[in-house]
Scaffold this motif. Structure first.
Motif, mmCIF file in Angstrom:
data_model
loop_
_atom_site.group_PDB
_atom_site.id
_atom_site.type_symbol
_atom_site.label_atom_id
_atom_site.label_comp_id
_atom_site.label_asym_id
_atom_site.label_seq_id
_atom_site.Cartn_x
_atom_site.Cartn_y
_atom_site.Cartn_z
ATOM 1 N N HIS A 158 0.816 -1.041 0.131
ATOM 2 C CA HIS A 158 0.098 0.136 0.032
ATOM 3 C C HIS A 158 0.892 1.319 0.017
ATOM 4 N N SER A 159 1.824 1.137 0.801
ATOM 5 C CA SER A 159 2.705 2.359 0.714
ATOM 6 C C SER A 159 3.515 2.746 -0.333
ATOM 7 N N LEU A 160 4.058 1.649 -0.895
ATOM 8 C CA LEU A 160 4.619 1.625 -2.245
ATOM 9 C C LEU A 160 3.861 2.246 -3.456
ATOM 10 N N GLY B 204 -8.334 9.568 -2.853
ATOM 11 C CA GLY B 204 -9.005 10.259 -3.674
ATOM 12 C C GLY B 204 -9.649 11.611 -3.289
ATOM 13 N N PHE B 205 -10.349 11.639 -1.972
ATOM 14 C CA PHE B 205 -10.877 12.646 -1.431
ATOM 15 C C PHE B 205 -10.027 13.820 -0.852
ATOM 16 N N THR B 206 -8.741 13.489 -0.643
ATOM 17 C CA THR B 206 -7.714 14.301 -0.024
ATOM 18 C C THR B 206 -6.839 14.719 -0.979
ATOM 19 N N LYS B 207 -7.023 14.570 -2.366
ATOM 20 C CA LYS B 207 -5.982 15.023 -3.427
ATOM 21 C C LYS B 207 -5.774 16.290 -3.374
ATOM 22 N N VAL C 141 -1.361 10.486 1.834
ATOM 23 C CA VAL C 141 -1.910 9.503 0.674
ATOM 24 C C VAL C 141 -2.155 8.221 1.479
ATOM 25 N N ILE C 142 -1.066 7.850 2.063
ATOM 26 C CA ILE C 142 -1.167 6.624 3.121
ATOM 27 C C ILE C 142 -2.151 6.354 3.874
#
Length: 276
Positions: A26-28, A159-162, A60-61
């Motif tokens: 996930h982090s990658l 997606g909501f914090t982009k 993002v993570i």
């Protein structure tokens, strides 16, 4: 496959522990997404603004947990209390942005590595959606819509914090709103949330719970790999276009245009007759 063996596999999948391997995947992919969003300026930006680069990657993570907690009235920074996950995310961020000769980034972009990481990420997403629905159900047992919203946000919070994530990096893109152009991952998380709620709160789904969960995992993994290997980015689009045409004015708008053209032609012909 024998039904009992299939059910046993489903039970094993639902019991998978996410830390540390699924967190690494996930982090990658989160770090790769930030780097690709920076474009050709990624390397220069990471050298000049390491703090902003790290903050945007961490957002993002951990976006899903932060946004969900904010809506549920819980501490927004609570997802960061897991020091192990934070260290894993930081280590992966450093490898993607700062290894010599960009080895970390090149390895992450290597197709076999990306395929494995993407499949693991979708298993991770299914777990997050499931946990989000379960957590919301404990707080609001009869509020289906809250369970669905929290499950969706847990599944694709990034997606909501982009907008905020880009703002941290000094880029203001007000049109980058997930509500205006929801991605496949948001739609898939929404669908998974609805199915989990129906499975949890109704008798409409008679299949064992583990099979429902496993079915969601297969769905997410299949379409993620299809997007990488076959270029199928959003299988929901045909259904969306059909629904918009039927229920949201598409047919009536087209019909109005056709009738409007017919009336305009009748008016033109009458004007020609009068002039003659």
């Amino acid at each position: 496959m024998d039904p009992e063996a299939f059910l046993d596999v489903a039970n094993q999948v639902i019991k998978l522990k996410m830390f540390p391997f699924f967190d690494i995947a996930h982090s990658l992919l989160a770090a790769l997404a930030v780097r690709e969003d920076l474009g050709a300026n990624a390397q220069a930006f990471s050298r000049k603004h390491p703090l902003a680069c790290w903050l945007s990657t961490m957002l993002v993570i951990f976006a899903g947990g932060m946004v969900a907690n904010g809506l549920l009235g819980e501490p927004i920074l609570a997802p960061l209390k897991n020091t192990g996950q934070l260290l894993v995310g930081t280590a992966v961020w450093y490898i993607v942005f700062y290894t010599p000769f960009d080895i970390g980034y090149k390895i992450g972009k290597f197709l076999p590595v990306k395929i494995v990481a993407s499949a693991m990420k979708e298993i991770y997403r299914a777990k997050k959606v499931y946990d989000g629905v379960g957590h919301a159900a404990k707080l609001y047992p009869n509020a289906w819509i809250i369970m669905i919203i929290i499950g969706t946000l847990k599944g694709n919070g990034a997606g909501f914090t982009k907008l905020i994530e880009r703002l941290i990096r000094g880029a203001w893109t007000p049109t980058a709103m997930e509500f205006m152009q929801p991605s496949f991952y948001t739609k898939a998380s929404l669908l998974a949330s609805v199915i989990f709620v129906l499975d949890k709160k109704t008798d409409w789904i008679s299949a064992p719970h583990a099979l429902v969960y496993f079915g969601i995992v297969i769905f997410l993994v299949y379409f993620k790999l299809s997007s990488i290997l076959l270029g199928i980015h959003d299988p929901f689009l045909p259904l969306e276009n059909l629904c918009c045409a039927i229920f949201f004015g598409g047919i009536w708008d087209s019909l109005a245009k056709i009738l409007g053209r017919g009336q305009a032609k009748d008016g033109d012909s009458k004007d020609v007759k009068k002039s003659n």
